[in-house]
Write a protein that holds these residues in place. Sequence first.
Motif, PDB file in Angstrom:
ATOM      1  N   ARG A 158     -78.800 -68.419  22.585  1.00 49.89           N
ATOM      2  CA  ARG A 158     -78.005 -67.574  23.849  1.00 49.89           C
ATOM      3  C   ARG A 158     -79.201 -67.011  24.804  1.00 49.89           C
ATOM      4  N   CYS A 159     -80.362 -67.506  24.683  1.00 44.96           N
ATOM      5  CA  CYS A 159     -81.358 -66.906  25.642  1.00 44.96           C
ATOM      6  C   CYS A 159     -80.871 -67.350  27.118  1.00 44.96           C
ATOM      7  N   GLY A 160     -81.070 -66.261  27.978  1.00 44.70           N
ATOM      8  CA  GLY A 160     -80.714 -66.554  29.515  1.00 44.70           C
ATOM      9  C   GLY A 160     -81.199 -67.696  30.220  1.00 44.70           C
ATOM     10  N   SER A 161     -82.358 -68.416  29.520  1.00 45.42           N
ATOM     11  CA  SER A 161     -83.153 -69.556  29.901  1.00 45.42           C
ATOM     12  C   SER A 161     -82.122 -70.782  30.125  1.00 45.42           C
ATOM     13  N   HIS A 162     -81.035 -70.471  29.099  1.00 47.63           N
ATOM     14  CA  HIS A 162     -80.108 -71.696  28.764  1.00 47.63           C
ATOM     15  C   HIS A 162     -79.239 -71.714  30.073  1.00 47.63           C
ATOM     16  N   LEU A 163     -79.024 -70.834  30.981  1.00 46.00           N
ATOM     17  CA  LEU A 163     -78.262 -70.794  31.840  1.00 46.00           C
ATOM     18  C   LEU A 163     -78.852 -71.721  33.006  1.00 46.00           C
ATOM     19  N   LEU A 164     -80.201 -71.842  32.934  1.00 43.72           N
ATOM     20  CA  LEU A 164     -80.868 -72.568  34.199  1.00 43.72           C
ATOM     21  C   LEU A 164     -79.968 -73.962  34.303  1.00 43.72           C
ATOM     22  N   VAL A 198     -71.831 -68.798  40.129  1.00 41.46           N
ATOM     23  CA  VAL A 198     -72.277 -67.921  38.873  1.00 41.46           C
ATOM     24  C   VAL A 198     -71.051 -67.850  37.989  1.00 41.46           C
ATOM     25  N   ALA A 199     -69.839 -67.953  38.461  1.00 41.88           N
ATOM     26  CA  ALA A 199     -68.659 -67.819  37.610  1.00 41.88           C
ATOM     27  C   ALA A 199     -68.589 -69.268  36.773  1.00 41.88           C
ATOM     28  N   ALA A 200     -68.756 -70.458  37.331  1.00 35.65           N
ATOM     29  CA  ALA A 200     -68.842 -71.562  36.390  1.00 35.65           C
ATOM     30  C   ALA A 200     -70.059 -71.680  35.763  1.00 35.65           C
ATOM     31  N   SER A 201     -71.205 -71.205  35.836  1.00 35.76           N
ATOM     32  CA  SER A 201     -72.303 -71.511  34.997  1.00 35.76           C
ATOM     33  C   SER A 201     -72.202 -70.224  33.819  1.00 35.76           C
ATOM     34  N   THR A 202     -71.563 -69.266  33.993  1.00 37.93           N
ATOM     35  CA  THR A 202     -71.370 -68.513  32.936  1.00 37.93           C
ATOM     36  C   THR A 202     -70.249 -69.080  31.990  1.00 37.93           C
ATOM     37  N   GLU A 203     -69.137 -69.618  32.587  1.00 39.25           N
ATOM     38  CA  GLU A 203     -68.141 -70.195  31.717  1.00 39.25           C
ATOM     39  C   GLU A 203     -68.719 -71.489  31.058  1.00 39.25           C
ATOM     40  N   LEU A 204     -69.463 -72.194  31.729  1.00 38.60           N
ATOM     41  CA  LEU A 204     -70.306 -73.316  31.063  1.00 38.60           C
ATOM     42  C   LEU A 204     -71.216 -72.879  29.958  1.00 38.60           C
ATOM     43  N   PHE A 205     -71.834 -71.848  30.307  1.00 36.91           N
ATOM     44  CA  PHE A 205     -72.655 -71.355  29.217  1.00 36.91           C
ATOM     45  C   PHE A 205     -71.946 -70.950  27.855  1.00 36.91           C
ATOM     46  N   GLY A 206     -70.978 -70.254  28.071  1.00 34.97           N
ATOM     47  CA  GLY A 206     -70.031 -69.779  27.013  1.00 34.97           C
ATOM     48  C   GLY A 206     -69.666 -71.146  25.828  1.00 34.97           C
ATOM     49  N   TRP A 207     -69.076 -72.221  27.010  1.00 32.47           N
ATOM     50  CA  TRP A 207     -68.646 -73.256  26.182  1.00 32.47           C
ATOM     51  C   TRP A 207     -69.899 -73.930  25.592  1.00 32.47           C
ATOM     52  N   MET A 208     -71.229 -73.979  26.140  1.00 30.78           N
ATOM     53  CA  MET A 208     -72.280 -74.552  25.410  1.00 30.78           C
ATOM     54  C   MET A 208     -72.773 -73.969  24.168  1.00 30.78           C
ATOM     55  N   THR A 209     -72.586 -72.570  24.042  1.00 34.22           N
ATOM     56  CA  THR A 209     -72.920 -71.863  22.933  1.00 34.22           C
ATOM     57  C   THR A 209     -71.713 -72.033  21.810  1.00 34.22           C
ATOM     58  N   ALA A 219     -77.730 -81.651  26.848  1.00 31.06           N
ATOM     59  CA  ALA A 219     -78.415 -82.091  28.047  1.00 31.06           C
ATOM     60  C   ALA A 219     -78.486 -80.800  29.057  1.00 31.06           C
ATOM     61  N   LEU A 220     -77.382 -80.075  28.828  1.00 31.10           N
ATOM     62  CA  LEU A 220     -77.445 -78.834  30.043  1.00 31.10           C
ATOM     63  C   LEU A 220     -78.604 -77.850  29.469  1.00 31.10           C
ATOM     64  N   ALA A 221     -78.416 -77.579  28.214  1.00 27.03           N
ATOM     65  CA  ALA A 221     -79.454 -76.636  27.501  1.00 27.03           C
ATOM     66  C   ALA A 221     -81.100 -77.005  27.387  1.00 27.03           C
ATOM     67  N   TRP A 222     -81.263 -78.133  27.545  1.00 32.16           N
ATOM     68  CA  TRP A 222     -82.587 -78.918  27.369  1.00 32.16           C
ATOM     69  C   TRP A 222     -83.668 -78.193  28.241  1.00 32.16           C
ATOM     70  N   PRO A 223     -83.508 -78.139  29.877  1.00 36.84           N
ATOM     71  CA  PRO A 223     -84.323 -77.246  30.405  1.00 36.84           C
ATOM     72  C   PRO A 223     -84.732 -76.168  30.100  1.00 36.84           C
ATOM     73  N   GLY A 224     -83.512 -75.496  29.823  1.00 41.33           N
ATOM     74  CA  GLY A 224     -83.939 -73.829  29.416  1.00 41.33           C
ATOM     75  C   GLY A 224     -84.592 -73.801  28.072  1.00 41.33           C
ATOM     76  N   HIS A 225     -84.137 -74.823  26.971  1.00 42.00           N
ATOM     77  CA  HIS A 225     -84.912 -74.650  25.680  1.00 42.00           C
ATOM     78  C   HIS A 225     -86.289 -74.829  25.935  1.00 42.00           C
ATOM     79  N   GLU A 226     -86.680 -75.929  26.719  1.00 40.10           N
ATOM     80  CA  GLU A 226     -88.233 -76.231  26.878  1.00 40.10           C
ATOM     81  C   GLU A 226     -88.821 -75.124  27.570  1.00 40.10           C
ATOM     82  N   LEU A 227     -88.250 -74.623  28.437  1.00 43.45           N
ATOM     83  CA  LEU A 227     -88.746 -73.365  29.199  1.00 43.45           C
ATOM     84  C   LEU A 227     -89.145 -72.133  28.263  1.00 43.45           C
ATOM     85  N   GLN A 228     -88.077 -71.987  27.300  1.00 42.17           N
ATOM     86  CA  GLN A 228     -88.049 -70.961  26.213  1.00 42.17           C
ATOM     87  C   GLN A 228     -89.050 -71.370  25.290  1.00 42.17           C
ATOM     88  N   HIS A 229     -89.057 -72.342  24.594  1.00 41.93           N
ATOM     89  CA  HIS A 229     -89.986 -72.972  23.487  1.00 41.93           C
ATOM     90  C   HIS A 229     -91.366 -73.154  23.836  1.00 41.93           C
TER      91      HIS A 229
END
Length: 262
Positions: A158-164, A198-209, A219-229
């Motif tokens: 749930r790192c904020g980077s996954h919102l990217l 902002v609203a859509a990405s927050t809801e989409l992020f919740g769905w991803m988790t 696919a949506l989490a990949w950019p943030g995961h790579e940045l985080q890792h």
Amino acid sequence: MAEKVRLGGMALVNGVLVHGPHAWACAVRTDDGELKVAAEYKSLRAAEVENPILRGPARLAEDRILVPQVYRRLPEARLPFQRPQVLAAMFGTALVVKAIKGSPRLSPLAGELVGGVLSLLPAALALRGSELAAYHGAEHISIGSYEHGEQRAREHERCGSHLLGPLLASSAVGATLASKAPAHLRGPARAAAQLGAVAASTELFGWMTRNPDNALSRALAWPGHELQHRFATAEPSPEQLEVAQAALAACLELEHAAENSE
């Protein structure tokens, strides 16, 4: 077994901020090595906002209010964006992004995507300091280990980077739709598109988790995961983990007190 408190957090240059639905706690290591902790109940509780359109903006507002609260109680806390070089990078990047988004050579979709990627540069500069990346890792280890009941790695789902990914996608779609509005309505349309993103990405992020194994979610989490890792976290020292654990314990103490009083 008692239900776990849903927690978030933020790494500082010299410590960790942990927050839950009702309260926050911040722990820092001062220049002379002292561990200092402050905790307080939130004045704005975004977790109580149920409207999906308002949830994302409410969380942004909560974050804006939270930082001054932390400073009042713990002036030793040092944010990464306080450094002069990072502030200069933010200002310079903002000018470049504005020029790119206004360029007639790029479609609104392309301009939004390129601008969004460039907007990451100040954050990348802020994370260049090893202390910040290590405290980011300490934040994830402490919260993740609490949530899962076992020792966890320095990456967190749930790192904020996954919102990217969700934010880039929703902003690009919103900008494209806003560009099709009549000329005299494009300003309000862009503002509405930004709020909607902002609203859509927050809801989409919740769905991803909730659906981590879904192909679109991955696919949506990949950019943030790579940045985080690869860049945003580092292995913390025992002393840095101690700071993160102190923030976690202080936050949970207030959260449990709030739950018992309800």
